[in-house]
Design an enzyme around this catalytic site. Structure first.
Site, short mmCIF file in Angstrom:
data_model
loop_
_atom_site.label_atom_id
_atom_site.label_comp_id
_atom_site.label_asym_id
_atom_site.label_seq_id
_atom_site.Cartn_x
_atom_site.Cartn_y
_atom_site.Cartn_z
N CYS A 196 -20.35 -15.17 -1.68
CA CYS A 196 -20.55 -14.68 -0.32
C CYS A 196 -20.24 -15.71 0.76
O CYS A 196 -20.06 -15.35 1.92
CB CYS A 196 -21.99 -14.19 -0.15
SG CYS A 196 -22.41 -12.78 -1.21
N HIS A 204 -23.06 -27.95 -2.59
CA HIS A 204 -22.84 -27.27 -3.86
C HIS A 204 -23.81 -27.80 -4.91
O HIS A 204 -23.83 -29.00 -5.19
CB HIS A 204 -21.40 -27.49 -4.33
CG HIS A 204 -20.90 -26.44 -5.27
ND1 HIS A 204 -21.52 -26.16 -6.48
CD2 HIS A 204 -19.85 -25.59 -5.20
CE1 HIS A 204 -20.85 -25.20 -7.10
NE2 HIS A 204 -19.84 -24.82 -6.34
N HIS A 224 -27.61 -19.37 19.24
CA HIS A 224 -27.57 -18.14 18.44
C HIS A 224 -27.49 -18.52 16.96
O HIS A 224 -26.85 -19.52 16.60
CB HIS A 224 -26.37 -17.27 18.81
CG HIS A 224 -26.25 -17.01 20.28
ND1 HIS A 224 -27.02 -16.07 20.93
CD2 HIS A 224 -25.46 -17.58 21.23
CE1 HIS A 224 -26.70 -16.07 22.22
NE2 HIS A 224 -25.76 -16.97 22.42
N HIS A 254 -26.05 -15.06 7.16
CA HIS A 254 -25.43 -14.15 6.21
C HIS A 254 -26.38 -13.00 5.88
O HIS A 254 -27.51 -13.23 5.44
CB HIS A 254 -25.06 -14.90 4.93
CG HIS A 254 -24.68 -14.01 3.80
ND1 HIS A 254 -23.65 -13.11 3.88
CD2 HIS A 254 -25.20 -13.87 2.55
CE1 HIS A 254 -23.54 -12.46 2.73
NE2 HIS A 254 -24.48 -12.90 1.91
N HIS A 299 -28.45 -3.59 8.06
CA HIS A 299 -28.83 -2.18 8.16
C HIS A 299 -27.62 -1.27 8.31
O HIS A 299 -27.52 -0.23 7.65
CB HIS A 299 -29.77 -2.01 9.36
CG HIS A 299 -30.29 -0.61 9.53
ND1 HIS A 299 -29.67 0.33 10.33
CD2 HIS A 299 -31.38 0.01 8.99
CE1 HIS A 299 -30.35 1.45 10.28
NE2 HIS A 299 -31.38 1.29 9.49
N ASN A 316 -24.61 -5.68 2.66
CA ASN A 316 -24.08 -7.00 2.29
C ASN A 316 -22.62 -6.83 1.90
O ASN A 316 -22.31 -6.33 0.83
CB ASN A 316 -24.89 -7.58 1.13
CG ASN A 316 -24.42 -8.96 0.71
OD1 ASN A 316 -23.36 -9.44 1.15
ND2 ASN A 316 -25.18 -9.62 -0.14
#
Length: 461
Positions: free
Chosen positions: A168, A247, A334, A338, A367, A371
């Site tokens: 992702c 990572h 802001h 994700h 919503h 995802n």
């Protein structure tokens, strides 16, 4: 004496020329986003309550226990009634996906967003110098990058990269590649394409940790245009200030918390374990240690240091009262989180002490669109833009997580007031919902939790 002066002057001249060269190189190393386009599927692919129920009930491997688990998961997922499913799943062909299904799904998203991107910016495909494509679960040969080059007849010397299996957070990895290449190539254009192949990888088994992905992941993607040409700075919407990647692949627990595997019956799916939240917290903490000094002003760092020094003299309750925590809003306007799931958004919000206004863009993107993997961040950004929150000079902290396990964060500066409708233009006025985020599954299928439910009733649904 003249010769001596010349010999002294030459090193100074050389040093001055080196400094000028470094300054000129630095000026050409900016990374500006000119535009982005998110994908919105046709309306007949919306997964409302009825559509989701039909898909769930088509899986004959599920029993009452799995139905109850799915009800609980769907209700708490944060997804609404208007997310979009993959074409083959909506058509009822998730049991036997084909190569053609994967081709159609990725081609539709990639070419739709690229067509709109080239049209809106006026940049020709032949002007693109760098192309980076990331799709984790679908890696055909020739590559998807080659497919784009063939479709748009791009130049022979284009620098093309095709990323697979990056999860992702692959979108920010692709942007990191672009900004590094910009240090070598002057006045260049770069395209980044981020999407996922959902349909052919829809899980058809009954393992709970693998059913989660069906509840959260939806169809979507985004294409973006970047440049390091300062002459086009006035056209830019964002400028990349910092990007840092973490990572944890060396840790077995972190590596295995989010993996594509086959279950014991041979069904392919994506397993999400309970260790995922722990891995995300660890990666996020490590990432912030590097990013915080670059993001927050010196005043806030000094305040935190002074309070921390008092730690040995103060109880934990008193420390909480005086504020032993970093105020990220001192350097960030802001937060683009994700939309991986409600737990992810809640976790980041709690860790950074954000309020509901800060979390609203991520919650609403989850919503409305679900995802969408690597493309998810840009639906969140689109919400902020459509709500006219982004003003010139604002700073956006973008936070992403991905399999591996990875945490990639970056800071953007808004280059001008943004008020585009983008992919949200037809529905932004209805968000956030005035009645709150309600899920119809609660009312319609709560009877599944009845302990006296007969098995016949489930089969007759």
């Amino acid at each position: 004496m003249d010769l001596f002066m010349v010999l002294c002057f030459l090193p100074l001249l050389f040093a001055f020329s080196c400094i000028c060269k470094m300054v000129l190189q630095w000026r050409d190393q900016g990374c500006y986003m000119l535009a982005y386009e998110c994908f919105r599927a046709p309306e007949d692919r919306k997964l409302d309550t009825e559509s989701c129920a039909k898909i769930v009930l088509r899986n004959k491997n599920l029993g009452l226990e799995e139905y109850r688990f799915l009800l609980k998961t769907i209700v708490s997922s944060g997804l609404g009634e208007e997310t979009y499913g993959p074409p083959n799943v909506v058509a009822g062909r998730e049991e036997c996906p084909t190569m053609a299904d994967a081709d159609f799904e990725t081609n539709e998203i990639i070419f739709d967003t690229l067509d709109k991107l080239f049209a809106s910016t006026g940049v020709s495909p032949s002007e693109v110098d760098i192309l980076v494509v990331n799709v984790s679960l679908f890696s055909p040969s020739p590559s998807l990058a080659a497919r784009i080059i063939n479709r748009y007849k791009m130049r022979e010397n284009i620098k093309a990269f095709n990323l697979a299996g990056m999860g992702c957070s692959a979108s920010l990895i692709a942007i990191d590649i672009v900004q590094r290449l910009f240090k070598t190539y002057k006045e260049a254009f770069a395209i980044v394409v981020s999407t996922e192949s959902m349909g052919p990888h829809w899980y058809r088994g009954k393992e709970k940790s693998m059913l989660l992905s069906n509840c959260l992941f939806r169809a979507g993607g985004c294409s973006m245009l970047f440049t390091n040409n300062r002459a086009l700075k006035h056209r830019a919407i964002l400028r990349l200030k910092y990007l840092f990647r973490t990572h944890l692949g060396s840790s077995d627990e972190a590596y295995e918390c989010c993996t594509q595997v086959e279950d014991e019956r041979g069904y392919l799916g994506f397993r999400l374990t309970k260790s995922l939240t722990k891995a995300a917290a660890q990666a996020f903490t490590i990432n912030l240690r590097v990013l915080v000094p670059k993001v927050l002003p010196l005043k806030e760092l000094l305040r935190y240091l002074i309070v921390a020094i008092q730690q040995t003299k103060t109880s934990s309750q008193e420390l909480e009262a005086v504020g032993l925590h970093l105020n990220f809003k001192a350097g960030v306007d802001h937060f683009c989180i994700h939309p991986g799931g409600r737990a992810v958004i809640d976790g980041v919000g709690k860790g950074l002490r954000l309020n509901e206004y800060d979390l609203e863009p991520a919650r609403m993107a989850l919503h409305r669109f679900g995802n969408t993997s690597a493309g998810g961040l840009w639906y969140v950004l689109g919400y902020m833009e459509a709500k006219k929150r982004l003003k010139k000079g604002d700073r956006i902290l973008m936070i992403s997580f991905g399999a591996g396990f990875k945490c990639n964060n970056c800071l953007w500066e808004v280059m001008r007031d943004l008020d585009g409708g983008n992919v949200w233009k037809d529905c932004i006025e209805s968000y956030p919902p005035k009645t709150g985020i309600l899920n119809p599954f609660v009312e319609k299928y709560s009877w599944i939790n009845d302990e006296h439910l007969s098995f016949v009733r489930v089969l007759d649904l």
